[in-house]
Design an enzyme around this catalytic site. Structure first.
Site, PDB file in Angstrom:
ATOM      1  N   ASP A 134      43.066  46.238  27.207  1.00 22.81           N
ATOM      2  CA  ASP A 134      42.674  44.803  27.588  1.00 22.81           C
ATOM      3  C   ASP A 134      42.103  44.149  26.201  1.00 22.81           C
ATOM      4  OD1 ASP A 134      41.258  42.457  28.486  1.00 22.81           O
ATOM      5  OD2 ASP A 134      40.150  43.772  29.883  1.00 22.81           O
ATOM      6  N   SER A 175      35.601  39.126  34.250  1.00 16.65           N
ATOM      7  CA  SER A 175      36.225  38.311  33.404  1.00 16.65           C
ATOM      8  C   SER A 175      35.587  37.310  32.930  1.00 16.65           C
ATOM      9  CB  SER A 175      37.766  37.973  33.943  1.00 16.65           C
ATOM     10  OG  SER A 175      38.430  37.650  32.794  1.00 16.65           O
ATOM     11  N   HIS A 189      43.498  44.580  32.162  1.00 18.38           N
ATOM     12  CA  HIS A 189      42.458  43.651  32.642  1.00 18.38           C
ATOM     13  C   HIS A 189      43.049  43.128  33.969  1.00 18.38           C
ATOM     14  CE1 HIS A 189      39.630  40.233  32.110  1.00 18.38           C
ATOM     15  NE2 HIS A 189      40.396  39.546  32.988  1.00 18.38           N
TER      16      HIS A 189
END
Length: 166
Positions: free
Chosen positions: A108, A15, A138
Site C-alpha cells: 500500500d 483510508s 489497500h
C-alpha cells in the site's frame, strides 16, 4: 441522548476517513473539544507530501495507485496549503492524543505513513497498537471471502470493543 456516554467517544475510519479521524483527535485536543477516548486508524491517509518509501515504490498496486493517491489530495486540499488538521502527519506535537490502533497493508502506498505516525505517537507517549498485515493491499479487506480479511475485520472490531470497555 442519555444513552450516549461522553467519556466513551472513539473516532476512526479507513483510508481518507482514518486521516479525518486523526485530524479530529488533534483538533479536539487543541481546541478543548470533546474528550476522545480512542483512535481506530485503518490504512490511514495522513500525509499529502507522499514522500515515504512505500508512496514512492508502490505506484501501481491494486486499488490505490500513486496517481489515485495524488488525486485524493488534490480534491481534498484544492489550492489550500495543508495543515496538521488536513494532513495529520504534518503535526509536530502528537502528545496528549488518545490511544490508537493503527493497521497498515503491506502493499500500500500509505503503509509507511501509517507506520511512521504510529512510531511518532509512541515517541510522544501515546499508547499504540500497530498491526501490519502481510500480503495485503489497500482496501483488500473488502474481499470478505479471504481469510486474512476476516481476521482484519475481527481485529478492528476487537480493538474498538477493548477500547470502549468499561
Amino acid at each position: 441522548d442519555p444513552a450516549i456516554d461522553p467519556a466513551r467517544i472513539a473516532v476512526g475510519g479507513h483510508s481518507a476517513g482514518a486521516g479525518l479521524a486523526a485530524a479530529m483527535a488533534l483538533r479536539a485536543r487543541d481546541e478543548q473539544g470533546p474528550p476522545i477516548r480512542f483512535q481506530l486508524l485503518n490504512q490511514p491517509e495522513l500525509d499529502d507530501r507522499q514522500d515515504t518509501w512505500s508512496a514512492r515504490n508502490f505506484t501501481d498496486t491494486p486499488w490505490m495507485t500513486r496517481d489515485k493517491l495524488a488525486a485524493t489530495w488534490r480534491h481534498y486540499l484544492g489550492s489550500t496549503p495543508a495543515t496538521q488538521y488536513a494532513a495529520p502527519a504534518r503535526a509536530t506535537d502528537l502528545s496528549g492524543l488518545p490511544p490508537a490502533y493503527i493497521a497498515t497493508a503491506e502493499l500500500d502506498p500509505l503503509r509507511d505513513e501509517g507506520m511512521g505516525y504510529a512510531m511518532r505517537l509512541l515517541e510522544a507517549g501515546v499508547s499504540v497498537e500497530l498491526h501490519q498485515w502481510p500480503g495485503t493491499f489497500h482496501g483488500s479487506q473488502a474481499i470478505l471471502s479471504a481469510e486474512v480479511s476476516q481476521r482484519q475485520l475481527a481485529e478492528l472490531t476487537g480493538a474498538l470493543r477493548r477500547a470502549l470497555a468499561e
